[in-house]
Motif scaffolding. Sequence first.
Motif, PDB file in Angstrom:
ATOM      1  N   GLN A 191      -7.164  -6.220   7.216  1.00  0.00           N
ATOM      2  CA  GLN A 191      -8.579  -6.336   6.850  1.00  0.00           C
ATOM      3  C   GLN A 191      -9.392  -5.075   7.142  1.00  0.00           C
ATOM      4  O   GLN A 191     -10.184  -4.656   6.311  1.00  0.00           O
ATOM      5  CB  GLN A 191      -9.166  -7.516   7.632  1.00  0.00           C
ATOM      6  N   TRP A 192      -9.169  -4.464   8.339  1.00  0.00           N
ATOM      7  CA  TRP A 192     -10.134  -3.465   8.803  1.00  0.00           C
ATOM      8  C   TRP A 192      -9.646  -2.030   8.630  1.00  0.00           C
ATOM      9  O   TRP A 192      -8.443  -1.767   8.568  1.00  0.00           O
ATOM     10  CB  TRP A 192     -10.444  -3.690  10.281  1.00  0.00           C
ATOM     11  N   VAL A 193     -10.628  -1.137   8.625  1.00  0.00           N
ATOM     12  CA  VAL A 193     -10.380   0.299   8.523  1.00  0.00           C
ATOM     13  C   VAL A 193     -11.225   0.967   9.609  1.00  0.00           C
ATOM     14  O   VAL A 193     -12.303   0.463   9.942  1.00  0.00           O
ATOM     15  CB  VAL A 193     -10.852   0.815   7.142  1.00  0.00           C
TER      16      VAL A 193
ATOM     17  N   LEU B  96       9.154  -2.010  -8.242  1.00  0.00           N
ATOM     18  CA  LEU B  96       9.721  -3.368  -8.224  1.00  0.00           C
ATOM     19  C   LEU B  96       9.162  -4.135  -7.026  1.00  0.00           C
ATOM     20  O   LEU B  96       9.229  -3.659  -5.889  1.00  0.00           O
ATOM     21  CB  LEU B  96      11.243  -3.316  -8.127  1.00  0.00           C
ATOM     22  N   GLU B  97       8.649  -5.323  -7.277  1.00  0.00           N
ATOM     23  CA  GLU B  97       8.007  -6.115  -6.225  1.00  0.00           C
ATOM     24  C   GLU B  97       8.574  -7.539  -6.244  1.00  0.00           C
ATOM     25  O   GLU B  97       8.586  -8.196  -7.273  1.00  0.00           O
ATOM     26  CB  GLU B  97       6.490  -6.128  -6.442  1.00  0.00           C
ATOM     27  N   ALA B  98       9.007  -8.004  -5.075  1.00  0.00           N
ATOM     28  CA  ALA B  98       9.608  -9.341  -4.973  1.00  0.00           C
ATOM     29  C   ALA B  98       8.579 -10.454  -5.185  1.00  0.00           C
ATOM     30  O   ALA B  98       8.876 -11.480  -5.800  1.00  0.00           O
ATOM     31  CB  ALA B  98      10.253  -9.501  -3.601  1.00  0.00           C
TER      32      ALA B  98
ATOM     33  N   GLY C 222       6.684   3.128   3.815  1.00  0.00           N
ATOM     34  CA  GLY C 222       6.322   1.927   4.587  1.00  0.00           C
ATOM     35  C   GLY C 222       5.599   2.358   5.847  1.00  0.00           C
ATOM     36  O   GLY C 222       5.919   3.398   6.445  1.00  0.00           O
ATOM     37  N   THR C 223       4.629   1.563   6.262  1.00  0.00           N
ATOM     38  CA  THR C 223       3.746   1.954   7.370  1.00  0.00           C
ATOM     39  C   THR C 223       4.500   2.301   8.651  1.00  0.00           C
ATOM     40  O   THR C 223       4.073   3.147   9.429  1.00  0.00           O
ATOM     41  CB  THR C 223       2.700   0.839   7.638  1.00  0.00           C
ATOM     42  N   GLU C 224       5.644   1.653   8.865  1.00  0.00           N
ATOM     43  CA  GLU C 224       6.405   1.898  10.103  1.00  0.00           C
ATOM     44  C   GLU C 224       6.889   3.337  10.198  1.00  0.00           C
ATOM     45  O   GLU C 224       7.173   3.825  11.287  1.00  0.00           O
ATOM     46  CB  GLU C 224       7.620   0.969  10.165  1.00  0.00           C
TER      47      GLU C 224
ATOM     48  N   GLY D 138       1.452  -6.778  -0.605  1.00  0.00           N
ATOM     49  CA  GLY D 138       2.284  -7.013   0.586  1.00  0.00           C
ATOM     50  C   GLY D 138       1.532  -7.688   1.712  1.00  0.00           C
ATOM     51  O   GLY D 138       1.073  -8.825   1.576  1.00  0.00           O
ATOM     52  N   ARG D 139       1.361  -6.958   2.809  1.00  0.00           N
ATOM     53  CA  ARG D 139       0.727  -7.540   4.008  1.00  0.00           C
ATOM     54  C   ARG D 139      -0.803  -7.566   3.921  1.00  0.00           C
ATOM     55  O   ARG D 139      -1.474  -7.803   4.925  1.00  0.00           O
ATOM     56  CB  ARG D 139       1.207  -6.778   5.249  1.00  0.00           C
ATOM     57  N   THR D 140      -1.377  -7.296   2.752  1.00  0.00           N
ATOM     58  CA  THR D 140      -2.793  -7.598   2.517  1.00  0.00           C
ATOM     59  C   THR D 140      -2.841  -8.748   1.523  1.00  0.00           C
ATOM     60  O   THR D 140      -2.053  -8.792   0.579  1.00  0.00           O
ATOM     61  CB  THR D 140      -3.572  -6.392   1.936  1.00  0.00           C
TER      62      THR D 140
ATOM     63  N   LEU E 254       0.817  -1.208   0.000  1.00  0.00           N
ATOM     64  CA  LEU E 254       0.000   0.000   0.000  1.00  0.00           C
ATOM     65  C   LEU E 254       0.856   1.266   0.000  1.00  0.00           C
ATOM     66  O   LEU E 254       0.506   2.255  -0.649  1.00  0.00           O
ATOM     67  CB  LEU E 254      -0.877   0.018   1.260  1.00  0.00           C
ATOM     68  N   SER E 255       1.973   1.213   0.701  1.00  0.00           N
ATOM     69  CA  SER E 255       2.786   2.418   0.825  1.00  0.00           C
ATOM     70  C   SER E 255       3.462   2.766  -0.501  1.00  0.00           C
ATOM     71  O   SER E 255       3.406   3.913  -0.960  1.00  0.00           O
ATOM     72  CB  SER E 255       3.832   2.224   1.927  1.00  0.00           C
ATOM     73  N   GLY E 256       4.102   1.768  -1.126  1.00  0.00           N
ATOM     74  CA  GLY E 256       4.804   2.018  -2.383  1.00  0.00           C
ATOM     75  C   GLY E 256       3.843   2.439  -3.483  1.00  0.00           C
ATOM     76  O   GLY E 256       4.097   3.401  -4.230  1.00  0.00           O
TER      77      GLY E 256
ATOM     78  N   TYR F  74      -0.683   0.390  10.398  1.00  0.00           N
ATOM     79  CA  TYR F  74      -2.003   0.220   9.775  1.00  0.00           C
ATOM     80  C   TYR F  74      -1.935   0.635   8.298  1.00  0.00           C
ATOM     81  O   TYR F  74      -0.967   1.270   7.859  1.00  0.00           O
ATOM     82  CB  TYR F  74      -3.035   1.094  10.490  1.00  0.00           C
ATOM     83  N   PHE F  75      -3.037   0.336   7.559  1.00  0.00           N
ATOM     84  CA  PHE F  75      -3.134   0.796   6.162  1.00  0.00           C
ATOM     85  C   PHE F  75      -2.935   2.313   6.113  1.00  0.00           C
ATOM     86  O   PHE F  75      -2.256   2.851   5.236  1.00  0.00           O
ATOM     87  CB  PHE F  75      -4.529   0.510   5.568  1.00  0.00           C
ATOM     88  N   GLU F  76      -3.616   2.989   7.053  1.00  0.00           N
ATOM     89  CA  GLU F  76      -3.558   4.450   7.089  1.00  0.00           C
ATOM     90  C   GLU F  76      -2.099   4.923   7.186  1.00  0.00           C
ATOM     91  O   GLU F  76      -1.709   5.885   6.527  1.00  0.00           O
ATOM     92  CB  GLU F  76      -4.361   4.955   8.294  1.00  0.00           C
TER      93      GLU F  76
END
Length: 457
Positions: free
Chosen positions: A59-61, A34-36, A426-428, A42-44, A13-15, A436-438
């Motif tokens: 899953q959730w928002v 570029l995606e491995a 990246g979310t971190e 990713g994490r979805t 989501l971030s990229g 989170y997605f946000e």
Amino acid sequence: MLLYDVCILGAGLSGLSCARKILHQRPLSSIVVLEARDRVGGRTLSVPAGADSVDLGGQWVGPAQPKCLELINELKLATVKQQWFDEEAPAAADANNFSSGSSVPLTEEEDRELKAIAGQLEGWAESARDPASWASCPHAAEWDAVSVAQFFDGAVKSAVVRRELDLLVRTVTASEPHDLSFFYFLFFLGVCGGLAGVGDGDGGAQSFKLPCGAQQLSLGMAEELQAQGVHVRLNTPVAAINCSGGGGTITLASAGGEVLVEASCLVVAVSPPLWSTITWSPALSPAKQDVSVRMYMGSAVKTITVYKECFWKPFTPQGQLEELGPVANLFPTTVDGAPALVGLVTAGAAKVFAALPEEERRAQVLGQYQKYFCSAKALDFTAFHSKDWINETYSKGCYAALMPPRLATCCGGAVRAPEGRVCFAGTELAISWPGYFEGALDAGYRAAGEVVALLHQ
Ligand SMILES: Cc1cc2nc3c(=O)[nH]c(=O)nc-3n(C[C@H](O)[C@H](O)[C@H](O)COP(=O)(O)OP(=O)(O)OC[C@H]3O[C@@H](n4cnc5c(N)ncnc54)[C@H](O)[C@@H]3O)c2cc1C
């Protein structure tokens, strides 16, 4: 070889949101992602289940996540309300229960103690919200010197209150309290809407879900980007990043040394622990190296059990969920019209559970539900899904990377800064809803602004 304006590493989501924002601000930019993995998101991860899909990752928002809600709207996707076991008393509406895994009533005295500590946490979290002022936060050093568990050891008297607080930490961060910096936990609470924001129940981060699956967010963005000429290259793991070549060109290479892409700017949109799996030339700054080596991923295995019959109404749980088996956090749902339970196994329990074969995972979860709902119908399932994120090479865990004691106050501030023409997402790296997605969108949009500024230089 074509020199791209921007290369983005990671099609999560971030990229993808970063690429999208760059194109909004600078429509003629040439961009490659570029995606491995062999997929975006990713994490979805939403996998088909009959005419429906199940979310094996995020899953959730929540209603306080404006960037994510706006993206859902722009991609013309829908949300539906999350159901709760007891619609009359959703968990977060009751200050006793932060998590839907908690169902044992507290005594008045325990309730008073929990409310007092919750109030303190919320107040202190306010002072840790802004990473730019961490250095001047009066208690930052003291709070960052201890783990959440060490803080609770000194501050919490009642064993029941302690259990509630430990459960909160394990379910919302997927970390054991003894691994996590107390100061970083306060920051997390402060920028994720406090206890009600991260807790279960209406108004919290688990309020809505996407009926078509959360991976649609990334699939929708990737489709839109490709239609605008952005190259999204799957099955392309990056093993080396060279910024030392001539003319300011950044070169990305595979493990075998093949040059994959050359670009003027790079956005690294993978979680910090993955930075150190890449060979950097020149080396990353000492602060970023430290962050990459010391930030650790949370641990979770997600399970979904589908039934013919909804046997959990009326909701009369027997005891404390996580004392009866591996699942710590439980949500009712439907899959293709059939009743189902989403069970999250988190933190230390997830590491043990992840090592089990699928049949054993299933047996443990079904046995736990049988005890919790006191019903043999819990064994009468029609489908069982489980997804271990800990052993995923390109995630290494979930929900996100976290800071142990003594990292935030020594290098936490440096974590977001660009290094030359390399920006970091990246979310971190979010300053709102990290993990989170946000947060993934927050960091992606910030990095997009940095890239656009670099391209104008
Ligand atoms: C089980 C689970 C439940 C969750 N629940 C929720 C939830 O309900 N709500 C919520 O908001 N969040 C939730 N999350 C967290 C959320 O999914 C993440 O915060 C978000 O998806 C992270 O997006 P990202 O783009 O920052 O990172 P990622 O999704 O990790 O994207 C990074 C991408 O980079 C790729 N990559 C990594 N290394 C390389 C390399 N060397 N070369 C090329 N590509 C590489 C990866 O394959 C990946 O596609 C959950 C996560 C999990 C796993």
